[in-house]
Design an enzyme around this catalytic site. Structure first.
Site, PDB file in Angstrom:
ATOM      1  N   SER A 143       0.842  -1.194   0.000  1.00  0.00           N
ATOM      2  CA  SER A 143       0.000   0.000   0.000  1.00  0.00           C
ATOM      3  C   SER A 143       0.876   1.242   0.000  1.00  0.00           C
ATOM      4  CB  SER A 143      -0.904   0.035   1.239  1.00  0.00           C
ATOM      5  OG  SER A 143      -1.553   1.297   1.356  1.00  0.00           O
ATOM      6  N   TYR A 157      -1.901  -0.073  10.146  1.00  0.00           N
ATOM      7  CA  TYR A 157      -1.916  -0.522   8.756  1.00  0.00           C
ATOM      8  C   TYR A 157      -0.577  -0.209   8.079  1.00  0.00           C
ATOM      9  CZ  TYR A 157      -3.702  -1.219   3.999  1.00  0.00           C
ATOM     10  OH  TYR A 157      -3.912  -1.661   2.713  1.00  0.00           O
TER      11      TYR A 157
END
Length: 248
Positions: A143, A157
């Protein structure tokens, strides 16, 4: 697009009942691969993806497996390899998107995020390497948040996605002598059911990219397919940003 680039090759994509994972599974099938993929809950969505793959004349295998469960992810790899006789391509796509203030995310959240986003890809790659021969490809989907944490609430995250960089570089060294390449792709904002391009924050998020828009899932899948192809045979340990300029 070359519809024969992956002829006689087999693939396993984790978390591919929707979104980027589904787009990757379909792109590999369009290129001629037989594709197994995992999903966690939505059997109907998984079967719909499998039917599309079979409609292209390729074999498909939908495997229900939680990437946070070590035995389940290793079994999925072994089942895919057994079904196809070998495994040529692994795409680690399954992920847990856990966001919120640090004060709200405790030990259980940490364990779950690390289990799915870090341990799962590591164990899948470890299991896949036992079935791969020279020319094998391992690709993980990270990501852009692992490179640029623009908004609050992404500590956990971002931590897990950043860990994939170290994993990728280490595996590239370990598996290079076997002729297996290992690469990491960091997508930016991508139009999916979970993160639609017309969502309430999409305009703000798009403004952080150089191109001013979300990606289509197929644009991410195209780069995954390149990393899986013969054209990327000398790429390993690489971190590729496909984020519309989010991190520039």
């Amino acid at each position: 697009m070359d519809t024969t680039e992956f002829d006689s090759r087999t693939a396993l994509v984790t978390g591919a009942s929707r979104g980027i994972g589904a787009a990757v599974a379909l792109r590999l099938a369009e290129g001629g691969a037989d594709v197994a993929f995992t999903y966690r809950r939505d059997t109907a969505a998984a079967e719909a993806v499998a039917d599309k793959i079979r409609g292209m004349g390729r074999r498909a295998l939908a495997l229900r497996a939680d990437s946070g469960a070590p035995a389940a992810i290793e079994e999925a790899v072994d089942r895919a390899a057994a079904a196809w006789g070998r495994l040529d391509i692994l795409v680690n796509n399954a992920g847990a998107y856990m966001v919120g203030p640090v004060s709200d995310l405790g030990a259980a959240d940490f364990d779950r995020a690390v289990a799915v986003n870090v341990r799962g890809p590591y164990l899948a790659a470890r299991a896949a390497s036992r079935h791969m021969r020279s020319g094998g490809r391992i690709i993980s989907v990270g990501s852009n948040v692992g490179e640029r944490t623009t908004f609050p609430g992404h500590t956990l995250y971002a931590l897990t996605k950043t860990a994939l960089t170290g994993m990728t570089k280490g595996l590239a060294r370990d598996l290079g002598p076997l002729g297996i390449t290992v690469n990491l792709l960091h997508p930016g904002p991508t139009d999916t059911d979970a993160n639609p391009a017309d969502g309430p924050y999409a305009q703000t998020v798009s403004g952080f990219t150089a191109l001013g828009r979300y990606a289509a899932a197929e644009e991410i899948a195209a780069v995954v397919a390149h990393l899986a192809s013969d054209a990327a045979s000398y790429m390993t340990g690489a971190v590729v940003h496909v984020d519309g300029g989010f991190t520039v």
